[in-house]
Design an enzyme around this catalytic site. Structure first.
Site, PDB file in Angstrom:
ATOM      1  CB  THR A 208      -0.990  -0.031   1.194  1.00 48.42           C
ATOM      2  OG1 THR A 208      -1.906   1.053   1.080  1.00 48.42           O
ATOM      3  CG2 THR A 208      -0.300   0.052   2.545  1.00 48.42           C
ATOM      4  CG  ASN A 209      -0.341   4.729  -1.416  1.00 45.28           C
ATOM      5  OD1 ASN A 209      -0.997   5.497  -0.725  1.00 45.28           O
ATOM      6  ND2 ASN A 209      -0.845   4.167  -2.521  1.00 45.28           N
ATOM      7  N   PRO A 210       1.220   5.565   1.853  1.00 45.20           N
ATOM      8  CG  PRO A 210       3.083   6.809   2.476  1.00 45.20           C
ATOM      9  CD  PRO A 210       2.511   6.058   1.336  1.00 45.20           C
ATOM     10  CB  ALA A 275      -2.603   7.500  -3.600  1.00 47.60           C
TER      11      ALA A 275
END
Ligand code: CTP
Length: 397
Positions: A208-210, A275
């Site tokens: 995943t991403n932040p 995102a």
């Protein structure tokens, strides 16, 4: 901001929810409204007028018989942009439905032809009573607007039935929407995506991403406040859902793609603030992979590019974001605008302090198809959202 420079009468009748009206008075004042509080005699037993005077910086009105205030009820009925009744007790609703005018608040309601928003608050049995329900129906037929009541704890104990007054933030969001009526987003369907997506390596591990989702949630809330019907497609975030917005929760990029593809058919605006994870493992283990000390090699494949593959309705204004980290941001963003057939691209520099993921502020550049980039200063994400929606409204035909 819907309340800036607007005149609001806050009518408060006597129920324990009066304590929440103090917060409401303060928030309306902070948001720039001129707030005249009118208390019934019972309300003044719960909260003294001086409390509201301190919160609004204006005299509080409680009686038809105050010296020098003759005909105050007529001015208070005609001038304000909105009358909010919070709490609206069963007794106040009954008196208003009957057309009684036995105190300042009911007198001004009888003289009022502009919008009224009532936030009922009472015991759940009193709310369910046919007399109250008939009064609500009568007032709705006369054009009154309502927010709540909600189920939840009442002064006398827990309840699963409606009766509890809506929270001040909910009342504010509903009131704001009434005040902005007439904007270009009014009645339009706006799809907003937000947050990251997650791709599973196994049941307990993800790529995943932040992304926090804050930018997308701010856009959803701002579009709702402008009168739009907002459909929010959100990946996993820790944020409270924006009020009034219909939410679709998704986890993976493929799920987000399916949701967006289906919802965009009814949309006049699509804002892709999410995102989505760009890669996923080619295989996902059905059970947890055991830990091993050696190197692990993951084989990844690209996830679908939602915007690039989207079949969109004609005339749908499409806004994408371009998250850049160094390099020629404007040129890269323009390329995304062209490749993904966007009307706007919002350029975000992930390396800039105060901008990008996990912060409450953002510094963006709005680039319109065929237009000059508009570089905005560092702003709260809500203010960035308002600027983006201003640009979208200008583009809506
Ligand atoms: N986006 C999308 N589908 C993806 C990834 C991104 O629709 N699988 C959308 C984002 O929501 C955003 C825009 O495409 O509105 C650009 O996202 P960004 O991450 O900046 O660009 P990418 O297309 O992923 O390209 P790159 O990572 O190479 O910069």
């Amino acid at each position: 901001m819907p309340f800036a420079g607007r005149h609001v009468v806050l009518g408060v009748s006597g129920g324990i929810a009066c304590y929440k009206s103090c917060t409401l008075a303060r928030r309306l004042t902070e948001d720039g409204a001129v707030v005249d509080v009118v208390l019934t005699t019972a309300a003044a037993e719960f909260v003294r007028p001086v409390t509201f005077e301190a919160l609004t910086g204006r005299p509080v009105l409680t009686s038809l018989w105050e010296r020098d205030r003759a005909l105050a009820h007529i001015g208070l009925a005609k001038r304000p942009d909105l009358v909010i009744l919070a709490p609206a007790t069963a007794h106040l609703l009954a008196r208003a439905a009957m057309g009684m005018a036995d105190d300042l608040l009911t007198a001004l309601l009888l003289a009022r032809s502009g919008p009224v928003l009532a936030a009922p608050a009472m015991n759940d049995a009193m709310y369910a009573h046919p007399a109250t329900q008939a009064n609500l129906k009568t007032l709705a037929a006369r054009g009154w607007h309502f927010v709540g009541p909600e189920a939840g704890p009442l002064a006398e104990g827990p309840s699963e039935q409606p009766g509890r007054m809506s929270e001040p933030e909910t009342i504010l969001a509903t009131a704001g929407r009434l005040l902005v009526a007439g904007g270009r987003l009014q009645g339009k369907t706006v799809v907003v995506t937000a947050g990251p997506t997650r791709e599973h390596l196994d049941p307990v591990r993800v790529l995943t991403n932040p992304s926090s989702g804050r930018m997308g949630y701010a856009l959803a809330a701002a579009a709702y406040a402008r009168g739009a019907d907002v459909l929010l497609v959100t990946g996993p975030t820790g944020l409270a859902l924006p009020l009034g917005v219909t939410t679709h929760r998704v986890e993976t990029t493929a799920e987000m793609q399916r949701a967006v593809q289906s919802l965009v058919k009814q949309a006049q605006v699509l804002i892709m603030a999410a995102a989505p994870a760009d890669y996923r493992p080619t295989t996902s283990a059905a059970t947890k992979r055991p830990r091993s000390n050696g190197k692990v090699t993951l084989e990844l494949e690209a996830t679908p590019d939602i915007l690039a593959t989207l079949a969109r309705p004609k005339d749908c204004v499409v806004v994408g974001f371009a998250l850049e980290a160094g390099g020629d941001g404007v040129a890269n963003a323009r390329k995304k605008l062209q490749d993904k057939l966007l009307d706007f691209v919002i350029l975000n520099d992930a390396l800039e302090p105060g901008a990008g993921f996990e912060v409450a502020t953002n510094r963006v550049t709005i680039i319109e198809k065929g237009g000059e980039p508009i570089a905005l200063p560092l702003l709260s994400k809500r203010d960035v959202a308002e600027q983006i929606l201003d640009a979208v409204e200008r583009a809506l035909t």
